[in-house]
Design a protein around this motif. Structure first.
Motif, mmCIF file in Angstrom:
data_model
loop_
_atom_site.group_PDB
_atom_site.id
_atom_site.type_symbol
_atom_site.label_atom_id
_atom_site.label_comp_id
_atom_site.label_asym_id
_atom_site.label_seq_id
_atom_site.Cartn_x
_atom_site.Cartn_y
_atom_site.Cartn_z
ATOM 1 N N TRP A 192 0.729 -1.048 -0.126
ATOM 2 C CA TRP A 192 0.100 -0.115 -0.129
ATOM 3 C C TRP A 192 0.399 1.534 0.109
ATOM 4 O O TRP A 192 2.110 1.455 0.806
ATOM 5 C CB TRP A 192 -1.017 0.226 1.337
ATOM 6 N N GLU A 194 0.663 4.806 1.044
ATOM 7 C CA GLU A 194 -0.099 5.103 2.399
ATOM 8 C C GLU A 194 0.647 6.757 1.863
ATOM 9 O O GLU A 194 0.690 7.369 2.335
ATOM 10 C CB GLU A 194 0.216 4.651 3.475
ATOM 11 N N GLY A 212 -4.985 5.297 1.388
ATOM 12 C CA GLY A 212 -3.541 4.851 0.880
ATOM 13 C C GLY A 212 -4.240 3.970 -1.032
ATOM 14 O O GLY A 212 -5.456 3.850 -1.234
#
Length: 258
Positions: A192, A194, A212
């Motif tokens: 991810w 983010e 994210g």
């Protein structure tokens, strides 16, 4: 008559979630069911356990189901621990967790309460499976999951699983007629990216919302992400032993004891 297996059911979306209600219906066709699940949503809890506050468990009656059901104030991992130590009179033959509302493929397995509940059962030597549907909506349609959940469950009961191996099953959010089958896969390398949305409350104090974007860095055709993107149910054998076994010898060659 063959004795029906005892199946422990849990999840991380809460005992009232449509996903777990679907899972209960499926498992009642296979074995004797006991449900121990969080009393409120616990998504993203990972393998958290409750250490600094009290835990409560209450038997509940939901719908017309005949199986024992218990709601727990703790995390998904807490639910499994309490089920084994306090509620059940014998070790279950199987633990199934889910059906999660949303993906637990790739790196998501690290954060997943659904999979952590299954992993907790695996730590206790219980064959375990985590099931997820790639639809985050509360009122997701779980109909297409049913034949695959049942098939995989029956195969685990027939063949068993090695100690320390837990199955992570993800089902694409497409019509059942478009699902091509089941693929055994490896976990895709992804992460991810983010960001935090920074805001101020009326008193002027900063607060944050985590946001994210999921990025798949793996272009292999043997991964769970590839399978799901191409219309397959993905099955990844996971394990709780995090040792990088192939790097032990390299570390032994370091000058650590000089």
């Amino acid at each position: 008559m063959t004795k029906r297996p005892l199946i422990l059911i849990t999840n991380d979306d809460g005992i009232n979630a449509p996903g777990i209600r679907t899972l209960i219906d499926i498992m009642n066709t296979i074995g004797d069911v006991v449900v121990v699940a969080p009393d409120s949503p616990q998504s993203g809890m990972g393998h958290a356990i409750t250490l600094d506050s009290t835990l409560y468990v209450q038997q509940v009656k939901l719908g017309n189901d005949s199986q024992p059901e218990y709601s727990c104030s703790g995390t998904p991992a807490d639910c499994v621990k309490l089920a084994i130590r306090e509620i059940l009179d014998r070790k279950p033959d199987l633990c199934v967790s889910g059906i999660n509302h949303g993906s637990n493929s790739s790196i998501n397995v690290i954060y997943s309460g659904t999979m952590s509940a299954a992993i907790e059962a695996g730590i206790e030597g219980i064959p375990a499976i985590g099931f997820s549907l790639l639809d985050y909506k509360w009122h997701a349609n779980f109909e297409a999951t049913k034949p695959y959940v049942k098939k995989i469950t029956e195969q685990v009961l027939e063949h068993g699983l090695p100690d320390g191996v837990i199955l992570n099953v993800n089902i694409p959010n497409i019509p059942s007629k478009d699902i091509k089958g089941i693929k055994v896969c490896r976990q895709a390398k992804a992460n991810w990216v983010e960001e935090f949305d920074k805001r101020k409350n009326p008193q002027g104090k900063d607060y944050y919302w985590l946001t994210g974007k999921f990025v798949n860095l793996d272009h292999g055709e043997d991964t769970d992400e590839w399978a799901l993107e191409n219309g397959y149910v993905s099955v990844v054998p996971t394990q709780f032993d995090l040792t990088a076994h192939d790097y032990i010898q390299n570390l032994n060659n370091w000058n650590l004891n000089a």
